[in-house]
Design a protein around this motif. Structure first.
Motif, mmCIF file in Angstrom:
data_model
loop_
_atom_site.group_PDB
_atom_site.id
_atom_site.type_symbol
_atom_site.label_atom_id
_atom_site.label_comp_id
_atom_site.label_asym_id
_atom_site.label_seq_id
_atom_site.Cartn_x
_atom_site.Cartn_y
_atom_site.Cartn_z
ATOM 1 N N VAL A 203 0.839 -1.199 0.000
ATOM 2 C CA VAL A 203 0.000 0.000 0.000
ATOM 3 C C VAL A 203 0.877 1.253 0.000
ATOM 4 C CG1 VAL A 203 -1.574 1.375 1.436
ATOM 5 C CG2 VAL A 203 -2.073 -1.036 0.990
ATOM 6 N N ILE A 207 0.896 4.238 -2.763
ATOM 7 C CA ILE A 207 0.681 5.641 -2.392
ATOM 8 C C ILE A 207 1.740 6.511 -3.049
ATOM 9 C CG2 ILE A 207 0.784 7.292 -0.471
ATOM 10 C CD1 ILE A 207 -0.515 5.152 1.293
ATOM 11 N N GLN A 210 1.078 6.308 -7.062
ATOM 12 C CA GLN A 210 -0.179 6.855 -7.579
ATOM 13 C C GLN A 210 -0.573 8.181 -6.919
ATOM 14 O OE1 GLN A 210 -1.699 5.310 -10.123
ATOM 15 N NE2 GLN A 210 -0.095 3.717 -10.075
ATOM 16 N N CYS A 212 -1.999 8.704 -4.020
ATOM 17 C CA CYS A 212 -3.386 8.526 -3.587
ATOM 18 C C CYS A 212 -3.422 8.307 -2.077
ATOM 19 C CB CYS A 212 -4.026 7.353 -4.322
ATOM 20 S SG CYS A 212 -3.153 5.787 -4.054
ATOM 21 N N THR A 213 -4.619 8.171 -1.539
ATOM 22 C CA THR A 213 -4.775 7.926 -0.106
ATOM 23 C C THR A 213 -4.504 6.457 0.193
ATOM 24 O OG1 THR A 213 -7.119 7.352 -0.252
ATOM 25 C CG2 THR A 213 -6.564 9.702 -0.015
ATOM 26 N N GLN A 214 -4.393 6.151 1.481
ATOM 27 C CA GLN A 214 -4.160 4.765 1.903
ATOM 28 C C GLN A 214 -5.314 3.867 1.474
ATOM 29 O OE1 GLN A 214 -3.468 4.320 6.100
ATOM 30 N NE2 GLN A 214 -3.369 2.105 6.011
ATOM 31 N N GLN A 215 -6.553 4.332 1.665
ATOM 32 C CA GLN A 215 -7.710 3.520 1.287
ATOM 33 C C GLN A 215 -7.760 3.304 -0.220
ATOM 34 O OE1 GLN A 215 -9.948 1.925 3.399
ATOM 35 N NE2 GLN A 215 -10.447 0.920 1.463
ATOM 36 N N GLU A 216 -7.455 4.338 -0.975
ATOM 37 C CA GLU A 216 -7.460 4.206 -2.433
ATOM 38 C C GLU A 216 -6.393 3.229 -2.895
ATOM 39 O OE1 GLU A 216 -9.087 8.679 -3.683
ATOM 40 O OE2 GLU A 216 -6.928 8.298 -3.419
ATOM 41 N N ALA A 217 -5.228 3.251 -2.236
ATOM 42 C CA ALA A 217 -4.152 2.326 -2.589
ATOM 43 C C ALA A 217 -4.557 0.884 -2.293
ATOM 44 C CB ALA A 217 -2.881 2.696 -1.826
ATOM 45 N N ASP A 219 -7.630 -0.260 -2.181
ATOM 46 C CA ASP A 219 -8.671 -0.631 -3.148
ATOM 47 C C ASP A 219 -8.052 -1.013 -4.490
ATOM 48 O OD1 ASP A 219 -10.570 -0.137 -1.239
ATOM 49 O OD2 ASP A 219 -11.091 1.877 -1.975
ATOM 50 N N LEU A 220 -7.014 -0.299 -4.897
ATOM 51 C CA LEU A 220 -6.322 -0.646 -6.137
ATOM 52 C C LEU A 220 -5.692 -2.037 -6.056
ATOM 53 C CD1 LEU A 220 -4.521 2.739 -6.956
ATOM 54 C CD2 LEU A 220 -6.314 1.643 -8.329
#
Length: 265
Positions: A203, A207, A210, A212-217, A219-220
């Protein structure tokens, strides 16, 4: 008490034997690396002790644990085969002893309440058996199975000796099972921590890549794992390894941990 419908005798479990016998078994346990090694040693000792000049004896330990049944130790391959035959038929002296917590004596297996098993045992050269349950707490159940190649192989003295040793071993076996459960818990915990470490590092890499946020990472990572039909942890290990050149390492309980060199946290 004897079952009039067969030649099988059932006896209640007696009280614990002398302290010296229990201490000897505890010494065997202390010298063993794990539960299986302790029980292997126990079956070997019992088989050697009970084998006479004209009677061959084989021993095995059946364990009912977590909804499963299996032989965890045996003095030789024949004892293991005899146990496996019982499992195929779903009943026999050792399963009866473990389930009902009674000492079972079958002086002639061919005349016992398990005719198919008795015939299969005879085909293996086994004609008599004694099964004695270990005194264990909770859902765990176990029994020592003692097989002989001749009918009426076990007199009252032999049955008393088997019973005494099993009762004595029960204390050590309870301790061994607790240790085994503790080891299982530690293994599960270590696996969970290792999985969590791999995912957290992966994760972090995403991050950085990308922005991005931790949650977005996460989810990816999860979406990519689903597309490739992989576990999230496995994909995380792959990502970390390909990015850093080495697999993620969990230091929580290794000598590389920062506090390990200091002896205490």
């Amino acid at each position: 008490m004897t079952d009039d419908s067969s030649s099988v005798a059932h006896r209640p479990i007696p009280s614990f034997p002398s302290v010296s016998t229990r201490l000897r078994l505890h010494e065997v346990l202390a010298e063993s690396q794990d539960l299986r090694e302790f029980l292997e040693e126990f079956t070997q000792v019992m088989a050697a002790h009970l084998t006479g000049e004209h009677t061959s004896v084989w021993c095995a330990v059946t364990l009912l644990r977590d909804g499963r049944v299996g032989t965890v130790a045996s003095s030789n391959a024949r004892a293991l085969v005899l146990d496996e035959i019982q499992y195929d038929y779903g009943d026999g002296p050792c399963l009866t002893a473990a389930r009902q917590q009674l000492i079972v004596h079958a002086p002639d297996l061919a005349q016992g309440p398990w005719p198919e098993y008795g015939q299969a045992a005879a085909a293996q050269g086994v004609h008599a058996a004694v099964a004695a349950p270990f005194d264990l707490p909770g859902p765990d159940k176990a029994a020592l199975n003692v097989y002989a190649g001749t009918r009426d192989a076990f007199d009252e003295d032999a049955i008393a000796a088997i019973t005494q040793e099993v009762v004595a071993a029960s204390t050590a076996l309870r301790l061994a099972l607790r240790l085994a459960r503790h080891q299982d818990t530690e293994t599960d915990l270590a696996a969970a921590m290792s999985s969590r470490t791999a995912i957290d590092v992966a994760v972090g890499i995403l991050i950085g890549q990308q922005h991005c946020t931790q949650q977005e990472a996460f989810d990816l990572l999860a979406a990519a794992a689903a597309r490739r039909n992989l576990k999230v942890r496995d994909l995380a290990v792959e990502l970390v390894t390909s990015t850093t050149g080495q697999a993620p390492t969990t230091h929580f309980n290794t000598s590389e941990a920062p506090w390990a060199a200091r002896g205490t946290a």
